[in-house]
Design an enzyme around this catalytic site. Sequence first.
Site, PDB file in Angstrom:
ATOM      1  N   GLY A  12       1.039 -10.599  -1.554  1.00 26.99           N
ATOM      2  CA  GLY A  12       2.315 -11.288  -1.733  1.00 26.99           C
ATOM      3  C   GLY A  12       2.417 -12.197  -2.937  1.00 26.99           C
ATOM      4  O   GLY A  12       3.190 -13.147  -2.926  1.00 26.99           O
ATOM      5  N   SER A  13       1.685 -11.876  -4.018  1.00 25.76           N
ATOM      6  CA  SER A  13       1.800 -12.763  -5.186  1.00 25.76           C
ATOM      7  C   SER A  13       3.185 -12.653  -5.830  1.00 25.76           C
ATOM      8  O   SER A  13       3.725 -13.635  -6.336  1.00 25.76           O
ATOM      9  CB  SER A  13       0.695 -12.476  -6.208  1.00 25.76           C
ATOM     10  OG  SER A  13       0.877 -11.225  -6.813  1.00 25.76           O
ATOM     11  N   ASN A  14       3.792 -11.470  -5.783  1.00 23.55           N
ATOM     12  CA  ASN A  14       5.162 -11.345  -6.312  1.00 23.55           C
ATOM     13  C   ASN A  14       6.154 -12.045  -5.396  1.00 23.55           C
ATOM     14  O   ASN A  14       7.074 -12.705  -5.869  1.00 23.55           O
ATOM     15  CB  ASN A  14       5.545  -9.872  -6.483  1.00 23.55           C
ATOM     16  CG  ASN A  14       4.963  -9.292  -7.749  1.00 23.55           C
ATOM     17  OD1 ASN A  14       5.470  -9.542  -8.840  1.00 23.55           O
ATOM     18  ND2 ASN A  14       3.869  -8.557  -7.618  1.00 23.55           N
ATOM     19  N   MET A  78       4.105  -0.836   0.814  1.00 20.30           N
ATOM     20  CA  MET A  78       3.351   0.406   0.667  1.00 20.30           C
ATOM     21  C   MET A  78       3.890   1.574   1.497  1.00 20.30           C
ATOM     22  O   MET A  78       3.117   2.448   1.904  1.00 20.30           O
ATOM     23  CB  MET A  78       1.874   0.159   1.003  1.00 20.30           C
ATOM     24  CG  MET A  78       1.206  -0.895   0.128  1.00 20.30           C
ATOM     25  SD  MET A  78       1.374  -0.558  -1.639  1.00 20.30           S
ATOM     26  CE  MET A  78       0.150   0.744  -1.804  1.00 20.30           C
ATOM     27  N   ARG A  79       5.183   1.582   1.748  1.00 14.60           N
ATOM     28  CA  ARG A  79       5.788   2.659   2.526  1.00 14.60           C
ATOM     29  C   ARG A  79       6.895   3.317   1.726  1.00 14.60           C
ATOM     30  O   ARG A  79       7.516   2.670   0.878  1.00 14.60           O
ATOM     31  CB  ARG A  79       6.418   2.099   3.804  1.00 14.60           C
ATOM     32  CG  ARG A  79       5.443   1.451   4.726  1.00 14.60           C
ATOM     33  CD  ARG A  79       4.702   2.499   5.507  1.00 14.60           C
ATOM     34  NE  ARG A  79       4.044   1.887   6.639  1.00 14.60           N
ATOM     35  CZ  ARG A  79       3.738   2.551   7.755  1.00 14.60           C
ATOM     36  NH1 ARG A  79       4.039   3.828   7.876  1.00 14.60           N
ATOM     37  NH2 ARG A  79       3.127   1.944   8.733  1.00 14.60           N
ATOM     38  N   ASN A  93      12.373  -2.248  -6.822  1.00 12.54           N
ATOM     39  CA  ASN A  93      10.910  -2.280  -6.684  1.00 12.54           C
ATOM     40  C   ASN A  93      10.290  -2.664  -8.024  1.00 12.54           C
ATOM     41  O   ASN A  93      10.901  -2.497  -9.079  1.00 12.54           O
ATOM     42  CB  ASN A  93      10.403  -0.887  -6.281  1.00 12.54           C
ATOM     43  CG  ASN A  93       8.904  -0.848  -6.071  1.00 12.54           C
ATOM     44  OD1 ASN A  93       8.317  -1.768  -5.483  1.00 12.54           O
ATOM     45  ND2 ASN A  93       8.250   0.197  -6.560  1.00 12.54           N
ATOM     46  N   HIS A  95       6.818  -1.978 -10.371  1.00 18.59           N
ATOM     47  CA  HIS A  95       5.690  -1.054 -10.483  1.00 18.59           C
ATOM     48  C   HIS A  95       4.849  -1.455 -11.694  1.00 18.59           C
ATOM     49  O   HIS A  95       5.401  -1.697 -12.776  1.00 18.59           O
ATOM     50  CB  HIS A  95       6.207   0.381 -10.631  1.00 18.59           C
ATOM     51  CG  HIS A  95       5.100   1.381 -10.639  1.00 18.59           C
ATOM     52  ND1 HIS A  95       4.446   1.771  -9.481  1.00 18.59           N
ATOM     53  CD2 HIS A  95       4.515   2.049 -11.655  1.00 18.59           C
ATOM     54  CE1 HIS A  95       3.502   2.646  -9.797  1.00 18.59           C
ATOM     55  NE2 HIS A  95       3.516   2.825 -11.101  1.00 18.59           N
ATOM     56  N   SER A 122       7.397  -2.283 -14.777  1.00 19.76           N
ATOM     57  CA  SER A 122       8.774  -1.768 -14.673  1.00 19.76           C
ATOM     58  C   SER A 122       9.418  -2.266 -13.393  1.00 19.76           C
ATOM     59  O   SER A 122       8.778  -2.289 -12.335  1.00 19.76           O
ATOM     60  CB  SER A 122       8.772  -0.230 -14.610  1.00 19.76           C
ATOM     61  OG  SER A 122       8.105   0.337 -15.713  1.00 19.76           O
ATOM     62  N   ASP A 131       8.763   6.002  -7.197  1.00 20.13           N
ATOM     63  CA  ASP A 131       8.708   5.328  -8.505  1.00 20.13           C
ATOM     64  C   ASP A 131       9.570   6.024  -9.555  1.00 20.13           C
ATOM     65  O   ASP A 131       9.317   5.912 -10.758  1.00 20.13           O
ATOM     66  CB  ASP A 131       7.251   5.216  -9.007  1.00 20.13           C
ATOM     67  CG  ASP A 131       6.380   4.425  -8.049  1.00 20.13           C
ATOM     68  OD1 ASP A 131       6.888   3.482  -7.414  1.00 20.13           O
ATOM     69  OD2 ASP A 131       5.187   4.770  -7.913  1.00 20.13           O
TER      70      ASP A 131
END
Length: 200
Positions: A12-14, A78-79, A93, A95, A122, A131
């Site tokens: 969870g750093s973002n 991650m889903r 999202n 990436h 991105s 992605d």
Amino acid sequence: MVKIALLASGRGSNAEAIIKHFENHTNVEIQVFSDIADAPVLALAGGLSIKAEYLPFDETYSYFSQNRFDLYVLAGYMRILPDEVLDLGTFVNIHPSLLPAFKGKDAIKQAYDYGVKVTGVSVHYVTKDLDGGPIIAQVPVNIQQWMNFAELEEEIHNTEHTLYPMVIESLLYDKIVDFAPGKPKCSTDGCGGCGGSCAH
Ligand code: GRF
């Protein structure tokens, strides 16, 4: 009130960077959801006084169809979300590569091992193509000759933490061109670069 759903599966750093960025935005409400019951992101968000809960993957549609958000932000989620969920709103999202290069898992490692000299970060809309949704913003990161993998990872994550909150804010306040298919929009302050196709 603008409502953001932050979906994350890991450390969870973002999520942390986004929560801290919006701390003083009294009109923005963030809620964190994780498909992993003991994901560190849940404790982290709780510690920052943000509502955080475990949302089992197979309950995602029923929950969000009854509880709508203005923006759904994936940050290490991650889903792969099915179309019925994606149709509920706008999903973005982040990436850790310059898409369309190095999609999927371990993108930083993929780029490092390939030996590219420039990689990056991105932010893109989420579609059913992994992605592969329209790109909103990108920042390049040079892979210097002296860099080891850990140093590259750190630089990529630092770049993410700067870029993602800024892009989310821009989307919320309509500050940048919205590349979502079928809805060209420009900055209210003037043309944001649509080439004349918007109604500014
Ligand atoms: C980030 O590198 C992001 O780009 C990718 O997953 C990672 C999540 O890291 N999608 P964190 O959980 O936000 O620290």
